[in-house]
Design an enzyme around this catalytic site. Structure first.
Site, PDB file in Angstrom:
ATOM      1  N   GLY A   8     -35.828 -23.307   2.020  1.00 22.89           N
ATOM      2  CA  GLY A   8     -34.810 -24.471   1.739  1.00 22.89           C
ATOM      3  C   GLY A   8     -35.345 -25.431   0.374  1.00 22.89           C
ATOM      4  O   GLY A   8     -34.588 -26.249  -0.182  1.00 22.89           O
ATOM      5  N   GLY A  10     -35.964 -23.659  -2.290  1.00 22.28           N
ATOM      6  CA  GLY A  10     -35.800 -22.707  -3.430  1.00 22.28           C
ATOM      7  C   GLY A  10     -34.248 -22.982  -3.889  1.00 22.28           C
ATOM      8  O   GLY A  10     -33.497 -23.600  -3.523  1.00 22.28           O
ATOM      9  N   GLY A  13     -31.529 -21.983  -1.378  1.00 20.80           N
ATOM     10  CA  GLY A  13     -31.914 -22.767   0.026  1.00 20.80           C
ATOM     11  C   GLY A  13     -31.721 -24.177  -0.366  1.00 20.80           C
ATOM     12  O   GLY A  13     -30.925 -24.865   0.452  1.00 20.80           O
ATOM     13  N   VAL A  55     -43.531 -18.557   6.544  1.00 16.25           N
ATOM     14  CA  VAL A  55     -42.854 -18.095   7.849  1.00 16.25           C
ATOM     15  C   VAL A  55     -43.646 -17.006   8.599  1.00 16.25           C
ATOM     16  O   VAL A  55     -43.337 -16.742   9.539  1.00 16.25           O
ATOM     17  CB  VAL A  55     -41.262 -17.480   7.446  1.00 16.25           C
ATOM     18  CG1 VAL A  55     -40.556 -18.326   7.145  1.00 16.25           C
ATOM     19  CG2 VAL A  55     -41.622 -16.516   6.165  1.00 16.25           C
ATOM     20  N   ALA A  75     -36.040 -17.635   3.010  1.00 18.30           N
ATOM     21  CA  ALA A  75     -37.478 -17.598   2.206  1.00 18.30           C
ATOM     22  C   ALA A  75     -37.696 -16.100   2.002  1.00 18.30           C
ATOM     23  O   ALA A  75     -37.434 -15.302   3.018  1.00 18.30           O
ATOM     24  CB  ALA A  75     -38.367 -18.196   3.190  1.00 18.30           C
ATOM     25  N   TYR A 178     -37.896  -4.357  -3.295  1.00 17.12           N
ATOM     26  CA  TYR A 178     -37.157  -5.582  -2.955  1.00 17.12           C
ATOM     27  C   TYR A 178     -36.144  -5.206  -1.854  1.00 17.12           C
ATOM     28  O   TYR A 178     -35.962  -5.715  -0.842  1.00 17.12           O
ATOM     29  CB  TYR A 178     -36.733  -6.436  -3.969  1.00 17.12           C
ATOM     30  CG  TYR A 178     -35.863  -7.418  -3.785  1.00 17.12           C
ATOM     31  CD1 TYR A 178     -36.098  -8.453  -3.008  1.00 17.12           C
ATOM     32  CD2 TYR A 178     -34.487  -7.638  -4.163  1.00 17.12           C
ATOM     33  CE1 TYR A 178     -35.407  -9.625  -2.502  1.00 17.12           C
ATOM     34  CE2 TYR A 178     -33.586  -8.724  -3.911  1.00 17.12           C
ATOM     35  CZ  TYR A 178     -33.868  -9.436  -3.029  1.00 17.12           C
ATOM     36  OH  TYR A 178     -33.196 -10.610  -2.593  1.00 17.12           O
ATOM     37  N   ASN A 207     -24.552 -10.974  -7.329  1.00 17.09           N
ATOM     38  CA  ASN A 207     -25.512 -11.968  -8.376  1.00 17.09           C
ATOM     39  C   ASN A 207     -25.442 -13.202  -8.475  1.00 17.09           C
ATOM     40  O   ASN A 207     -24.346 -13.765  -9.353  1.00 17.09           O
ATOM     41  CB  ASN A 207     -25.517 -10.965  -9.741  1.00 17.09           C
ATOM     42  CG  ASN A 207     -25.691  -9.608  -9.580  1.00 17.09           C
ATOM     43  OD1 ASN A 207     -25.078  -8.714  -9.105  1.00 17.09           O
ATOM     44  ND2 ASN A 207     -26.894  -9.058 -10.369  1.00 17.09           N
TER      45      ASN A 207
END
Ligand code: UD1
Length: 348
Positions: A8, A10, A13, A55, A75, A178, A207
């Site tokens: 949160g 970020g 977030g 996390v 996250a 990723y 994006n």
């Protein structure tokens, strides 16, 4: 509603935190403040209850989950990374982290998960051949890319293809570490839903761009790379011929999609529901570079012909399902969003 937002602090977030607080929800944030994403202490609204923690740490997750109605899991390590030595870190943060979170949600009986997924789970977008109909193009050959032949071709007749918006039932074909970890997150969450009777809403972000996007790092998307170049007084370096199509979606629209997903009354228990979250409009990378450079007052982009071997050529969204089901419609247009982004502060 009491919501736990992982990540949160970020880029995405933090916009979800703002949106939920403005709607009067009770917000708890669990964020590890990873140094790659946070070179300095982030500013988080005092009304959010911030827990600094990882996390992957079951004890910290258990404490964060107490009394929570839903989890919004943002996250993650994102982007391309430096090289394959990043692989264990991606799997650890993204997949082990999700596994720990799901195990603790099962223990606590938390019924709903909204998962930050990504369009990278599709690999290439959808294509149609004028002769052979819908097709999956073969991977682009390095020799073709080196010769400036960027468009994928029909695997049957070798004709050039027409790119089409990708829908949620498209085959999943992750092309990077990723992407593989995002798909694993979806699969783990689906298994959790089936076993626990909880519901998962996986939002496949296209994006993202907007205020608080992290500055240029190996983990950043193209919008941040171009914006950072402009800030340094350099030309955005456009790869290939600039004709790659993407769907640029403003971070506040992504936040709204999360808000809708958290409250979606018809989420089916026991399964994962996936939605593309885009703006509904495709733009080329060249057009995006031009729009951003113009709004910034220069310098003009340079089309380099360089390429990254793992890149897909075109992928853009049909967000129709999110529109019909969640009531999600992007509000920020490309033109307005890019003008704002050209002047918005990036996060360092
Ligand atoms: C991106 C993100 C991903 C994110 C997803 C959805 C990667 C590497 N990046 O995927 O984290 O989840 O969007 O939001 O997975 N390009 C340039 N110049 C540059 C850098 C890139 O022209 O300096 C081009 C690339 O060749 C590519 C396009 O821009 O064609 C998009 O690049 P990027 O944003 O990195 O990757 P996506 O595949 O769109």
């Amino acid at each position: 509603m009491r919501v736990l937002i992982t990540g949160g602090a970020g880029f995405i977030g933090s916009h979800i935190v703002d949106l939920l607080l403005a709607a009067g929800e009770e917000v708890r944030v669990l964020d590890a403040l990873l140094p790659d994403a946070h070179r300095r202490q982030p500013e988080i609204d005092d009304r959010a209850h911030l827990l600094i923690g990882d996390v992957r740490d079951a004890d910290q997750v258990r404490a964060a989950l107490a009394g929570v109605d839903a989890v919004c899991h943002q996250a993650a390590m994102v982007g391309m990374g430096v090289d394959l030595t990043d692989l264990p870190a991606y799997v650890s943060h993204n997949d082990l982290g999700t596994a720990v979170l799901l195990a603790e949600m099962a223990r606590a009986g938390t019924p709903r998960l909204v998962l930050a997924s990504s369009m990278v789970v599709y690999g290439e977008g959808a294509y149609r051949c004028a002769v052979d109909g819908p097709v999956r193009p073969a991977r682009r050959l390095e020799a073709d890319l080196a010769a400036g032949l960027f468009e994928p071709r029909c695997p049957a007749c070798r004709r050039p293809l027409e790119p089409c918006p990708v829908t949620e039932d498209a085959p999943l074909d992750p092309r990077s570490v990723y992407a593989a970890t995002k798909l694993a997150q979806e699969n783990l969450s689906a298994a959790w839903a089936a076993a626990s009777g909880g519901s998962v809403i996986a939002l496949r972000y296209h994006n993202a761009y907007g205020p608080r996007m992290p500055k240029n790092t190996p983990y950043a998307g193209v919008a941040s790379i171009f914006r950072s170049a402009l800030e340094r007084g350099e030309s955005p370096a456009v790869f290939e011929d600039g004709g790659q199509l993407r769907d640029f979606v403003h971070v506040t629209d992504i936040a709204r999609a999360n808000g809708l997903a958290l409250k979606w009354p018809d989420a089916e228990p026991g399964r994962l529901n996936a939605f593309n979250i885009g703006s509904g409009r495709a733009h080329t990378i060249g057009d995006m570079a031009d729009a951003l450079a113009r709004a910034h007052g220069g310098p003009e982009p340079t089309t380099t012909g360089r390429y990254r071997p793992g890149d897909v050529r075109h992928v853009f969204a049909s967000s129709a399902r999110a529109g019909e089901t969640l009531g999600y419609h992007a509000a920020v247009t490309f033109d307005k969003g890019m003008v704002d982004f050209a002047g918005a502060p990036l996060r360092s």
